[in-house]
Enzyme design. Structure first.
Site, mmCIF file in Angstrom:
data_model
loop_
_atom_site.group_PDB
_atom_site.id
_atom_site.type_symbol
_atom_site.label_atom_id
_atom_site.label_comp_id
_atom_site.label_asym_id
_atom_site.label_seq_id
_atom_site.Cartn_x
_atom_site.Cartn_y
_atom_site.Cartn_z
ATOM 1 N N ASP A 10 0.877 -1.177 0.000
ATOM 2 C CA ASP A 10 0.000 0.000 0.000
ATOM 3 C C ASP A 10 0.908 1.219 0.000
ATOM 4 O O ASP A 10 2.114 1.114 0.284
ATOM 5 C CB ASP A 10 -0.901 0.002 1.252
ATOM 6 C CG ASP A 10 -1.812 1.219 1.287
ATOM 7 O OD1 ASP A 10 -2.290 1.639 0.217
ATOM 8 O OD2 ASP A 10 -2.037 1.777 2.383
ATOM 9 N N SER A 11 0.310 2.364 -0.269
ATOM 10 C CA SER A 11 1.077 3.604 -0.211
ATOM 11 C C SER A 11 1.518 3.910 1.223
ATOM 12 O O SER A 11 2.459 4.683 1.412
ATOM 13 C CB SER A 11 0.227 4.751 -0.747
ATOM 14 O OG SER A 11 -1.025 4.759 -0.099
ATOM 15 N N CYS A 73 -4.494 -1.126 -2.051
ATOM 16 C CA CYS A 73 -4.541 0.318 -2.261
ATOM 17 C C CYS A 73 -5.599 0.580 -3.327
ATOM 18 O O CYS A 73 -5.444 0.134 -4.471
ATOM 19 C CB CYS A 73 -3.172 0.813 -2.720
ATOM 20 S SG CYS A 73 -3.134 2.569 -3.114
ATOM 21 N N GLU A 151 -3.478 8.076 8.659
ATOM 22 C CA GLU A 151 -2.013 7.991 8.796
ATOM 23 C C GLU A 151 -1.556 8.602 10.117
ATOM 24 O O GLU A 151 -0.516 8.241 10.656
ATOM 25 C CB GLU A 151 -1.315 8.700 7.629
ATOM 26 C CG GLU A 151 -1.482 8.020 6.270
ATOM 27 C CD GLU A 151 -0.643 6.750 6.098
ATOM 28 O OE1 GLU A 151 0.480 6.689 6.621
ATOM 29 O OE2 GLU A 151 -1.140 5.812 5.442
ATOM 30 N N CYS A 185 -11.003 2.643 -0.282
ATOM 31 C CA CYS A 185 -9.613 2.984 0.006
ATOM 32 C C CYS A 185 -9.247 2.171 1.238
ATOM 33 O O CYS A 185 -10.030 2.107 2.191
ATOM 34 C CB CYS A 185 -9.510 4.476 0.299
ATOM 35 S SG CYS A 185 -7.951 4.996 1.014
ATOM 36 N N HIS A 187 -7.380 2.653 3.579
ATOM 37 C CA HIS A 187 -7.292 3.380 4.846
ATOM 38 C C HIS A 187 -8.653 3.464 5.551
ATOM 39 O O HIS A 187 -8.714 3.588 6.764
ATOM 40 C CB HIS A 187 -6.797 4.809 4.604
ATOM 41 C CG HIS A 187 -5.337 4.911 4.316
ATOM 42 N ND1 HIS A 187 -4.742 4.312 3.243
ATOM 43 C CD2 HIS A 187 -4.346 5.565 4.976
ATOM 44 C CE1 HIS A 187 -3.445 4.597 3.249
ATOM 45 N NE2 HIS A 187 -3.182 5.348 4.286
#
Ligand code: DGL
Length: 272
Positions: A10-11, A73, A151, A185, A187
């Site tokens: 993932d990013s 992602c 994040e 997403c 996240h």
């Protein structure tokens, strides 16, 4: 039987939502995770850059000897599909498993999509869902601020800033009376409690990490490529920026300490 690890990238941290689900579904499998924390977010970058990063991330995992790759992602899965099809091993993106889960869940055919700006702009989920069922209506909302909130570990229902941002993003979906919402997403599953509080129990949330993990289990089972163990899978974590924040937030997301099993790599070493 295949004893090689499963690769997940993932990013940043969001893909850990897929790792958590994988560990629950396939506790004996070894997992190699790469979070490109030096270059997150991908969601606002150009399609060319996202594809280059995705190819480099896949190369990194291939060099670690993985047997399949989960692109955990939504942005890569929506924008850089070519990077996932040119590989010598199977790769799973977010769009198909998550889209299928949403189609199975919806009763009204009114599906909400939450994603990064690029995921929404790509139209990948719309195309997939329309091709599978032309009668469904998709209402998309880009939620770029969600990525920074996750994040930063700002995921609690008591976090006023997070709740205020979520209310703003979710208002159009409430107005459209969707009955199912794709967390498009990786996240966003980490914000599921906040999102559920606002949307109410009547709306089904589709967790992209869970959908990817289930697809991976089905894929490996079909290929007879599970490693044959029921317990004891090991996770190795690689990040492209300093691991301190990753360790704290990742341990929280995974529900167990990540410990010192994290290695930092130089993003300059990522090649095609
Ligand atoms: N992991 C990305 C996704 O699932 C979100 C973070 C980013 O923008 O890089 O779309």
């Amino acid at each position: 039987m295949d004893i090689r690890p499963i690769g997940v990238f993932d990013s940043g941290l969001g893909g850990l939502s897929a790792v958590r689900q994988l560990k629950a579904l396939l506790p004996g499998e070894d997992i190699v995770y790469f979070g490109d924390t030096a270059r997150v977010p991908y969601g606002t970058r150009s399609p060319e850059t996202i594809e280059r990063y995705a190819r480099q991330d896949c190369r990194f995992l291939l060099d670690r000897g993985v047997k399949c790759i989960i692109a955990a992602c939504g942005t890569v899965s929506s924008v850089a599909t070519a990077a996932l099809t040119d590989l010598p091993i199977p790769a799973i993106g977010v769009v198909a498993p998550t889209g299928d889960a949403a189609l199975a869940a919806t009763h009204s055919g009114r599906i909400g999509l939450l994603g990064t700006t690029n995921t929404v702009r790509s139209g990948a989920f719309h195309r997939y869902l329309a091709q599978k069922n032309p009668d469904v209506q998709v209402f998309a909302q880009a939620c770029p601020l969600f990525v920074s909130l996750v994040e930063s570990g700002w995921i609690g229902q008591d976090n006023e800033a997070t709740v205020a941002v979520a209310r703003r993003y979710l208002r159009p979906l409430i107005e459209q009376q969707v009955d199912t919402v794709i967390l498009g997403c990786t996240h966003f599953p980490l914000l599921a409690p906040v999102i559920r509080d606002i949307l109410g129990e009547g709306v089904t949330l589709i967790d992209s990490g869970a959908a990817c993990a289930a697809r991976c289990r089905d894929l490996l089972t079909g290929m007879d490529a599970l490693n044959g163990r029921d317990v004891g899978g090991q996770c190795s974590f690689f990040v492209s920026d300093h691991p301190h924040d990753f360790e704290a937030v990742a341990s929280m997301f995974l529900g167990s300490p990540v410990g010192d099993n994290i290695q930092q790599i130089d993003p300059e070493s990522l090649v095609l």
